[in-house]
Write a protein that holds these residues in place. Structure first.
Motif: not given
Ligand code: ATP
Length: 258
Positions: A58, A62, A235, A237, A251, A255
């Motif tokens: 992440g 994060s 969170e 993801q 993604l 990220y």
């Protein structure tokens, strides 16, 4: 993608290893919320470690390190639960959590530079009274990391980066852990040493250890990963096996910068 709570018996797949799915207890988080003072960082994280290597990726900030610190008790859980097999770890202190077989390598490895290699290993056995058990564990560390054998009397600061990582991992092994929480173990290593560093982690896993690995070095870590979580803004993801991640172009770009 599967639900975070449905994979307790999942076996590793990313690296092709085969393992006994029941060998090491599953480390689970359910709906974990946590933060610092008034600043909430984690917003309902559900997580399950898998056999082998479970990676947490992440962006910076994060909440990866914060989450790891809820698993080892350093950061208190505001809401939700953390369990290790059938043991409820929620609210336990770090020094108690380590006695259940969960060891942490903090960012930077956490070795004592001015102590010898052997003294560093002995620090890891602080919870153990039995001299025979300590000797057995030390022998095991030297079996896994034979390069340390003739360095036992040297100061840790005089070792190479790769050898220092062996000391960090060895010290964690001395606690008798089955589960190792590693926070960016490749940080600060020269790029040519990164693969070697991951090779050291693989040696632990090949002996049956379970690893939860935070890494910025996503490409190298994916080669070890059996299961992947991506956190962003506190969170989850994404979670799934690494082969599913490779299909998530958006993604990966958003990220992970891949
Ligand atoms: N000890 C602390 N006190 C207050 N806030 C903190 C503390 N540690 C982290 N934070 C904040 O919590 C948030 C998440 O940080 P955390 O270190 O968990 O993220 P991370 O994903 O591990 O980031 P990185 O990849 O940069 O290490 C950030 O906003 C950070 O500033």
């Amino acid at each position: 993608m599967s639900d975070a709570t449905d994979g307790a018996d999942a076996t590793g797949s990313g690296s092709g290893r085969t393992r006994d799915a029941n060998a090491v207890p599953t480390l689970s988080a359910t709906g974990v919320e946590a933060g610092y003072d008034q600043h909430q960082v984690l917003h309902g994280i559900s997580f399950e470690s898998r056999d082998g290597v479970t990676c947490i990726f992440g962006p910076n900030g994060s909440g990866k390190s914060t989450f790891l610190k809820t698993l080892n008790g350093i950061v208190p859980v505001w809401d939700g639960t953390i369990t290790y097999g059938d043991i409820d770890l929620t609210g336990e202190k770090p020094e108690d959590i380590v006695t259940h077989g969960i060891a942490t390598l903090p960012q930077g490895g956490g070795i004592f530079a001015s102590l010898s290699v052997e003294e560093n290993l002995d620090v890891g056995a602080f919870t153990v009274d039995d001299a025979d058990a300590i000797a057995d564990r030390k022998a095991e560390v030297l079996e896994v990391f034979p390069a340390l054998e003739d360095k036992l009397d040297q100061k840790a600061r005089d070792l190479s980066g790769g050898q220092q990582m062996m000391v960090s991992l060895g010290r964690a092994m001395m606690t008798g852990a089955d589960t190792f929480l590693l926070d960016e173990p490749s940080a600060g290593l020269a790029p040519r040493l990164v693969d070697d560093a991951f090779g050291l982690i693989e040696r632990l896993v090949d002996r049956g250890a379970q690893v939860v690995l935070i890494e910025q070095n996503v490409r190298a870590a994916l080669r070890l990963a059996d299961y992947v979580y991506i956190l962003a803004e506190g969170e989850v993801q994404f979670h799934g096996p690494p082969e599913d991640l490779s299909e998530e172009d958006e993604l990966m770009e958003l990220y992970l910068g891949l």
